[in-house]
Design a protein around this motif. Sequence first.
Motif, PDB file in Angstrom:
ATOM      1  N   TYR A  33       0.845  -1.204   0.000  1.00  0.00           N
ATOM      2  CA  TYR A  33       0.000   0.000   0.000  1.00  0.00           C
ATOM      3  C   TYR A  33       0.878   1.250   0.000  1.00  0.00           C
ATOM      4  CZ  TYR A  33      -3.170  -3.485   2.103  1.00  0.00           C
ATOM      5  OH  TYR A  33      -3.903  -4.621   2.369  1.00  0.00           O
ATOM      6  N   TRP A  34       0.354   2.302  -0.586  1.00  0.00           N
ATOM      7  CA  TRP A  34       0.953   3.625  -0.465  1.00  0.00           C
ATOM      8  C   TRP A  34      -0.061   4.573   0.165  1.00  0.00           C
ATOM      9  CZ3 TRP A  34       5.720   5.353  -0.636  1.00  0.00           C
ATOM     10  CH2 TRP A  34       6.687   4.639  -1.341  1.00  0.00           C
ATOM     11  N   TYR A  35       0.373   5.247   1.238  1.00  0.00           N
ATOM     12  CA  TYR A  35      -0.428   6.252   1.915  1.00  0.00           C
ATOM     13  C   TYR A  35       0.335   7.573   1.937  1.00  0.00           C
ATOM     14  CZ  TYR A  35      -3.733   2.890   4.016  1.00  0.00           C
ATOM     15  OH  TYR A  35      -4.714   1.940   4.233  1.00  0.00           O
ATOM     16  N   ARG A  36      -0.413   8.661   2.033  1.00  0.00           N
ATOM     17  CA  ARG A  36       0.203   9.933   2.354  1.00  0.00           C
ATOM     18  C   ARG A  36      -0.414  10.444   3.643  1.00  0.00           C
ATOM     19  NH1 ARG A  36      -1.087  14.868  -1.671  1.00  0.00           N
ATOM     20  NH2 ARG A  36      -0.672  16.100   0.209  1.00  0.00           N
ATOM     21  N   GLN A  37       0.390  11.177   4.391  1.00  0.00           N
ATOM     22  CA  GLN A  37      -0.069  11.711   5.663  1.00  0.00           C
ATOM     23  C   GLN A  37       0.113  13.216   5.667  1.00  0.00           C
ATOM     24  OE1 GLN A  37       1.999  10.460   9.300  1.00  0.00           O
ATOM     25  NE2 GLN A  37       0.015  10.280  10.317  1.00  0.00           N
ATOM     26  N   ASP A  38      -0.955  13.917   5.963  1.00  0.00           N
ATOM     27  CA  ASP A  38      -0.952  15.364   6.056  1.00  0.00           C
ATOM     28  C   ASP A  38      -1.501  15.768   7.415  1.00  0.00           C
ATOM     29  OD1 ASP A  38      -1.845  14.591   3.017  1.00  0.00           O
ATOM     30  OD2 ASP A  38      -0.530  16.332   3.039  1.00  0.00           O
ATOM     31  N   PRO A  39      -0.967  16.826   7.994  1.00  0.00           N
ATOM     32  CA  PRO A  39      -1.481  17.287   9.296  1.00  0.00           C
ATOM     33  C   PRO A  39      -2.983  17.537   9.241  1.00  0.00           C
ATOM     34  CG  PRO A  39       0.545  18.420   8.734  1.00  0.00           C
ATOM     35  CD  PRO A  39       0.149  17.624   7.519  1.00  0.00           C
ATOM     36  N   GLY A  40      -3.700  16.982  10.197  1.00  0.00           N
ATOM     37  CA  GLY A  40      -5.145  17.194  10.277  1.00  0.00           C
ATOM     38  C   GLY A  40      -5.967  16.321   9.357  1.00  0.00           C
ATOM     39  N   LEU A  41      -5.311  15.659   8.405  1.00  0.00           N
ATOM     40  CA  LEU A  41      -6.047  14.805   7.459  1.00  0.00           C
ATOM     41  C   LEU A  41      -5.748  13.331   7.666  1.00  0.00           C
ATOM     42  CD1 LEU A  41      -5.659  16.859   4.159  1.00  0.00           C
ATOM     43  CD2 LEU A  41      -7.638  16.759   5.692  1.00  0.00           C
ATOM     44  N   GLY A  42      -4.744  13.038   8.414  1.00  0.00           N
ATOM     45  CA  GLY A  42      -4.432  11.646   8.703  1.00  0.00           C
ATOM     46  C   GLY A  42      -3.813  10.930   7.512  1.00  0.00           C
ATOM     47  N   LEU A  43      -3.874   9.624   7.549  1.00  0.00           N
ATOM     48  CA  LEU A  43      -3.338   8.771   6.500  1.00  0.00           C
ATOM     49  C   LEU A  43      -4.416   8.515   5.453  1.00  0.00           C
ATOM     50  CD1 LEU A  43      -1.509   6.277   8.827  1.00  0.00           C
ATOM     51  CD2 LEU A  43      -0.396   7.449   6.940  1.00  0.00           C
ATOM     52  N   ARG A  44      -4.076   8.775   4.205  1.00  0.00           N
ATOM     53  CA  ARG A  44      -5.023   8.546   3.121  1.00  0.00           C
ATOM     54  C   ARG A  44      -4.402   7.619   2.080  1.00  0.00           C
ATOM     55  NH1 ARG A  44      -6.638  14.250   0.991  1.00  0.00           N
ATOM     56  NH2 ARG A  44      -4.450  14.672   1.478  1.00  0.00           N
ATOM     57  N   LEU A  45      -5.204   6.679   1.608  1.00  0.00           N
ATOM     58  CA  LEU A  45      -4.725   5.639   0.717  1.00  0.00           C
ATOM     59  C   LEU A  45      -4.627   6.156  -0.717  1.00  0.00           C
ATOM     60  CD1 LEU A  45      -3.966   2.636   0.383  1.00  0.00           C
ATOM     61  CD2 LEU A  45      -6.411   2.165   0.070  1.00  0.00           C
ATOM     62  N   ILE A  46      -3.456   5.949  -1.328  1.00  0.00           N
ATOM     63  CA  ILE A  46      -3.232   6.410  -2.698  1.00  0.00           C
ATOM     64  C   ILE A  46      -3.451   5.256  -3.684  1.00  0.00           C
ATOM     65  CG2 ILE A  46      -1.625   7.550  -4.271  1.00  0.00           C
ATOM     66  CD1 ILE A  46      -0.063   8.512  -1.819  1.00  0.00           C
ATOM     67  N   TYR A  47      -2.709   4.184  -3.496  1.00  0.00           N
ATOM     68  CA  TYR A  47      -2.823   2.982  -4.331  1.00  0.00           C
ATOM     69  C   TYR A  47      -2.535   1.769  -3.457  1.00  0.00           C
ATOM     70  CZ  TYR A  47      -3.044   4.797  -9.153  1.00  0.00           C
ATOM     71  OH  TYR A  47      -3.441   5.374 -10.345  1.00  0.00           O
ATOM     72  N   TYR A  48      -3.031   0.615  -3.925  1.00  0.00           N
ATOM     73  CA  TYR A  48      -2.696  -0.619  -3.247  1.00  0.00           C
ATOM     74  C   TYR A  48      -2.635  -1.759  -4.251  1.00  0.00           C
ATOM     75  CZ  TYR A  48      -7.800  -1.423  -3.207  1.00  0.00           C
ATOM     76  OH  TYR A  48      -9.117  -1.589  -3.560  1.00  0.00           O
ATOM     77  N   SER A  49      -1.927  -2.818  -3.840  1.00  0.00           N
ATOM     78  CA  SER A  49      -1.695  -3.946  -4.735  1.00  0.00           C
ATOM     79  C   SER A  49      -1.724  -5.224  -3.917  1.00  0.00           C
ATOM     80  CB  SER A  49      -0.331  -3.779  -5.421  1.00  0.00           C
ATOM     81  OG  SER A  49       0.043  -4.960  -6.085  1.00  0.00           O
ATOM     82  N   PHE A  50      -2.464  -6.223  -4.407  1.00  0.00           N
ATOM     83  CA  PHE A  50      -2.541  -7.488  -3.686  1.00  0.00           C
ATOM     84  C   PHE A  50      -1.644  -8.564  -4.298  1.00  0.00           C
ATOM     85  CE2 PHE A  50      -5.096  -5.466  -0.970  1.00  0.00           C
ATOM     86  CZ  PHE A  50      -6.477  -5.628  -0.993  1.00  0.00           C
ATOM     87  N   ASP A  51      -1.197  -8.350  -5.516  1.00  0.00           N
ATOM     88  CA  ASP A  51      -0.117  -9.144  -6.083  1.00  0.00           C
ATOM     89  C   ASP A  51       0.423  -8.399  -7.289  1.00  0.00           C
ATOM     90  OD1 ASP A  51      -2.500 -11.479  -7.399  1.00  0.00           O
ATOM     91  OD2 ASP A  51      -1.452  -9.920  -8.525  1.00  0.00           O
ATOM     92  N   VAL A  52       1.403  -8.971  -7.948  1.00  0.00           N
ATOM     93  CA  VAL A  52       2.119  -8.268  -9.019  1.00  0.00           C
ATOM     94  C   VAL A  52       1.174  -7.815 -10.132  1.00  0.00           C
ATOM     95  CG1 VAL A  52       3.883  -8.508 -10.792  1.00  0.00           C
ATOM     96  CG2 VAL A  52       4.283  -9.421  -8.522  1.00  0.00           C
ATOM     97  N   LYS A  53       0.130  -8.575 -10.377  1.00  0.00           N
ATOM     98  CA  LYS A  53      -0.780  -8.234 -11.479  1.00  0.00           C
ATOM     99  C   LYS A  53      -2.032  -7.500 -11.010  1.00  0.00           C
ATOM    100  CE  LYS A  53       0.735 -12.099 -14.345  1.00  0.00           C
ATOM    101  NZ  LYS A  53       0.323 -13.317 -15.094  1.00  0.00           N
TER     102      LYS A  53
END
Lengths: 113, 111
Positions: A33-53
């Motif tokens: 998973y990739w998340y970004r964290q911003d003050p006051g907004l918490g962790l937000r999910l950008i992209y995720y992958s469950f296997d290579v494809k």
Amino acid sequence: DADVTQTPRNRITKTGKRIMLECSQTKGHDRMYWYRQDPGLGLRLIYYSFDVKDINKGEISDGYSVSRQAQAKFSLSLESAIPNQTALYFCATSDLGQARGYTFGSGTRLTVV
Amino acid sequence: QKEVEQNSGPLSVPEGAIASLNCTYSDRGSQSFFWYRQYSGKSPELIMSIYSNGDKEDGRFTAQLNKASQYVSLLIRDSQPSDSATYLCAHETSGTYKYIFGTGTRLKVLA
């Protein structure tokens, strides 16, 4: 060595530049998973992958792309960086089966000027 | 309504006291809940997971889950200054293997 390694740790880049953030793991986990964290907004999910494809968009994927080069490697790219992409970025992994929580990388602090 | 709500704090407690952190969530189908501790500038670290209603204890930490009321809490007994951090509540959105995080509660343990 860390189970989940992110590079670079810190990066300052200019508006309009392409930048890649890399994540590699030795946990043997399939889910990444990739998340970004911003003050006051918490962790937000950008992209995720469950296997290579298998690549999926998260809640804030616009302006980002990803590549799952191998089970252990998952990269995040900003095609044309803009200042509001300044944030702390985390890669995370998780195991199959009942949710056991994420293992996070140490993070990349990205500043777009 | 946010999916996961936490009071941002700071919550200040004296050393040795019990710190009580609370979290509410909106997804009634959620089955897995987590508490993470995050020191300033560092990555979140998993400290507790809970899946069933009731209490789960691990050392000085106790997680409490009430699915009917849609809240999960974390108690830290004998709080230490080293417990000063931001505590993030998270749950897995039903069957998706994606976690939704609250914005965190900042805890300050006063020596």
